[in-house]
Scaffold this motif. Structure first.
Motif, PDB file in Angstrom:
ATOM      1  N   VAL A 539       0.768  -1.102   0.001  1.00 49.26           N
ATOM      2  CA  VAL A 539       0.162   0.041  -0.080  1.00 49.26           C
ATOM      3  C   VAL A 539       0.746   1.433   0.081  1.00 49.26           C
ATOM      4  O   VAL A 539       0.340   2.106  -0.595  1.00 49.26           O
ATOM      5  N   ASN A 540       1.928   1.227   0.828  1.00 55.70           N
ATOM      6  CA  ASN A 540       2.869   2.479   0.976  1.00 55.70           C
ATOM      7  C   ASN A 540       3.493   2.692  -0.404  1.00 55.70           C
ATOM      8  O   ASN A 540       3.589   3.917  -1.055  1.00 55.70           O
ATOM      9  N   LEU A 541       3.887   1.526  -0.920  1.00 60.82           N
ATOM     10  CA  LEU A 541       4.645   1.695  -2.566  1.00 60.82           C
ATOM     11  C   LEU A 541       3.474   1.983  -3.275  1.00 60.82           C
ATOM     12  O   LEU A 541       4.036   3.024  -4.262  1.00 60.82           O
ATOM     13  N   PHE A 542       2.414   1.449  -3.451  1.00 60.88           N
ATOM     14  CA  PHE A 542       1.206   2.014  -4.405  1.00 60.88           C
ATOM     15  C   PHE A 542       1.012   3.593  -4.284  1.00 60.88           C
ATOM     16  O   PHE A 542       1.026   4.287  -5.294  1.00 60.88           O
ATOM     17  N   THR A 543       0.832   4.002  -3.042  1.00 57.53           N
ATOM     18  CA  THR A 543       0.622   5.347  -2.764  1.00 57.53           C
ATOM     19  C   THR A 543       1.515   6.135  -3.065  1.00 57.53           C
ATOM     20  O   THR A 543       1.506   7.424  -3.657  1.00 57.53           O
ATOM     21  N   ASN A 544       3.025   5.951  -2.949  1.00 57.04           N
ATOM     22  CA  ASN A 544       3.976   6.887  -3.258  1.00 57.04           C
ATOM     23  C   ASN A 544       4.236   6.889  -4.973  1.00 57.04           C
ATOM     24  O   ASN A 544       4.333   7.833  -5.342  1.00 57.04           O
ATOM     25  N   SER A 545       3.814   5.699  -5.407  1.00 57.62           N
ATOM     26  CA  SER A 545       3.969   5.674  -6.928  1.00 57.62           C
ATOM     27  C   SER A 545       2.653   6.725  -7.654  1.00 57.62           C
ATOM     28  O   SER A 545       3.097   7.458  -8.563  1.00 57.62           O
TER      29      SER A 545
END
Length: 642
Positions: A539-545
């Motif tokens: 979720v953190n990586l998706f949000t950052n992207s």
């Protein structure tokens, strides 16, 4: 200051040799200068009082032993002279002085002393007395000052060296007596040296040689010279004393050096007492020899309670000592019993050893310390003891605990903030099925009232069930996101489901921002790990992207899976064109962020990295086909190979 460590000092070069006699153990330790002075090889000396006494001239042994006994019993300075028979130099005259140390109960512990060769002084004096040769032919060439005093104490003859040392002319010196007030003589302690106590009057009264009497004499220019005097009575053929010959040397430089050494010792003691560290030294048997003021304050013991009596085991945790002893035995193959040896055995091997310990105060309270142990050696490289420097870690531990508590609080707050953003973002995902449920429930009420066919009602109920399951799945994903590593359990799971669960939490945000999501995956790909932590990370990586590619015209995120042996590579690739090197090098450091103040905590990637590492994997950044790519390297099993 350890006298045996003075071998290479100016005192040694001036002819002084040092020794220590440990009375309870009868251990006599010599400086290297002592072996040279006595002409004895190190290997042939067993380090006992008897060995030393056997080196004395047989006629002087009883007198010297009596002097030792008087010094110990009467608590006075050991001050004497004797002869030795050197295998290289023959009979030599040796002067000796020593100070006796006592325990708190008054029992003698050790004698610390110094020897030096006075053969030349004694020979000169004895020859003058015994041979009665012409003074004029000899005394003019002596480097030692020489005066002859008659029975009234009047100086009747003197040599050139005497005039130089005393800074007087022949007329000024000759005719003076020992009690002349112009001498203004003092003792080493600064008190007045009374005329009647001068060595010449005493030699006259006792008819005995007075050797190496130290006296301070004021020169004409007001400066003070220190001289060492030997007074030898001379006798006529009838055996009656006729005069006294006094020889003396200027020892001002020696006294100055001695006082400098004493000042240095006091300075060192002041440093030790004012230091913020605990300084505790022990001899080779573990008996404490130094216990500074900081050690007294921290541990609650007085120096007098422990010095010469106890070992550092007193304030150590026995179980901790036993555990470390076992560790040393296992790691280094050194067999030793728990005790003082445990503290110093590695210092003996490596010169210095450092370790954290728990100290126990006199009142039973405990506190953590960092202890560095160093070996103490004499000039021959022999270990004479050990010095421990301990630092109280209480404040440091409190700060570390507070820092860890604050970090955990910030991480928890960061997760809650992200959870709040997710909750707001998926409200549509919950509202849609919830609207369906409410609508279908209302419809079913009318269907039942109108007596519609049962299978029609069941069909509508199934739609309600499907919508409820959708809401349940979203809520379940939110629970994954909110968990910490302590709450997670190790389990086997389908990584594809985890990726889709994470996508489900950000699906609405992606849709609103016009981000396309692609994930071509097999039906099942099981790995072992902590599923909840991986949901948080994804979720953190998706949000950052999403945030990084928002300004771009082309917005997409895709997930790719690849097996590399026993490692599963999960790559999150977006339409971004990479990250600047200076940012990429720091972006996984806690609290590093490129966002405006208040827009981010700087913890997202550091938390993600920690989650992946908790799963036994690694999180890395790279470019894939010139696009931004974060890759999770995950082991398919958490079991360690045998």
């Amino acid at each position: 200051m350890d006298l045996l460590n003075l071998d290479n000092t100016s005192l040694s070069k001036l002819g002084f040799a040092f020794w220590i006699w440990e009375i309870p153990t009868d251990k006599l330790e010599w400086s290297s200068a002592m072996f040279e002075l006595f002409g004895i090889e190190t290997s042939s000396f067993n380090g006992s009082y008897d060995a030393w006494e056997s080196a004395l001239h047989p006629d002087d042994r009883a007198k010297t032993a009596a002097k030792f006994k008087d010094a110990i019993e009467k608590k006075i300075l050991f001050d004497t002279s004797f002869r030795i028979i050197s295998p290289f130099k023959g009979i030599r005259h040796i002067a000796a002085k020593g100070v006796v140390d006592y325990a708190s109960d008054g029992s003698p512990i050790k004698v610390r002393g110094v020897n030096w060769d006075i053969t030349e002084t004694v020979v000169v004096a004895e020859k003058l007395s015994d041979l009665n040769f012409s003074y004029e032919s000899v005394i003019g060439t002596l480097e030692e000052g020489l005066v002859v005093q008659n029975l009234d104490g009047v100086i009747v003859k003197s040599n050139h060296a005497a005039l130089t040392i005393l800074d007087l002319t022949e007329d000024e010196l000759n005719g003076r007596t020992s009690i002349d007030p112009r001498w203004k003589c003092i003792k080493l302690d600064g008190s007045t040296f009374e005329g009647k106590d001068h060595p010449v009057p005493i030699a006259t009264r006792t008819k005995q040689i007075q050797r190496d009497v130290l006296m301070g004499v004021q020169r004409k220019d007001g400066t003070l010279s220190w001289i060492s005097i030997t007074a030898v009575p001379r006798f006529d053929s009838s055996g009656n004393i006729k005069d006294v010959v006094a020889t003396f040397v200027d020892v001002t430089a020696k006294i100055k050096l001695q006082r400098q050494l004493e000042d240095l010792a006091r300075f060192q003691r002041a440093i030790l007492d004012s230091a913020t560290y605990m300084f505790i030294a022990a001899d080779t048997n573990g008996i404490i020899t130094l216990f500074n003021s900081k050690a007294e304050a921290q541990l609650g013991y007085k120096a007098s309670d422990v010095i010469g009596k106890l070992t550092p085991e007193l304030f150590h945790d026995k179980e901790e000592v036993a555990a470390h002893s076992h560790f040393i035995n296992e790691k280094y193959g050194i067999q030793s019993k728990p005790g003082f040896e445990t503290f110093v055995i590695l210092a003996k091997k490596f010169k210095v050893d450092e370790k954290n310990w728990t100290y126990i105060r006199k009142d039973g309270t405990r506190f953590p310390v960092h202890l560095a142990v160093t070996v103490l050696e004499n000039a021959r490289g022999e270990i004479t003891g050990y010095l421990g420097v301990a630092t109280d870690l209480t404040k440091q531990k409190e700060l570390e605990f507070e820092l860890e508590r604050n970090n955990k609080a910030m991480i928890r707050n960061a997760k809650l903030a992200s959870l709040g953003e997710l909750t707001a973002g998926i409200s549509h995902e919950i509202n849609n099925p919830l609207t369906i449920i409410l609508g279908k429930a209302e419809q079913i009420k009318y269907m039942i009232k109108d007596d519609d066919p049962k299978d029609h009602i069941v069909a509508e109920l199934e739609k309600i069930q499907t919508s409820s399951e959708r809401i349940s799945k979203i809520i379940k994903s939110l629970k994954y996101f909110s968990k910490s590593s302590n709450d997670c359990k190790l389990e086997q799971f389908n990584i594809c489901d985890v990726i889709l669960d994470a996508y489900g939490l950000v699906k609405e945000k992606m849709s609103k921002r016009g981000v396309e999501f692609a994930f071509n995956h097999p039906d099942k790909l099981f790995i072992e790990g902590y599923k909840d932590l991986l949901v948080q990370t994804l979720v953190n990586l998706f949000t950052n992207s999403m945030e990084a590619i928002e300004p771009l015209d082309e917005k997409w995120i895709r997930v790719e899976l690849e097996m590399d042996g026993l490692i599963l590579k999960v790559s999150i690739i977006d339409s971004g064109l990479g990250i600047q090197d200076n940012i990429a090098q720091k972006m996984m450091i806690p609290f590093f962020t490129t966002k405006e103040i208040g827009q981010g905590t700087g913890l997202g990637l550091s938390i993600s990295l920690g989650n992946v590492q908790y799963n036994g994997g690694q999180l890395t950044f790279s470019l894939k086909d010139k696009h931004t790519c974060f890759t999770l390297d995950l082991p398919i099993s958490q079991k360690k190979p045998i």
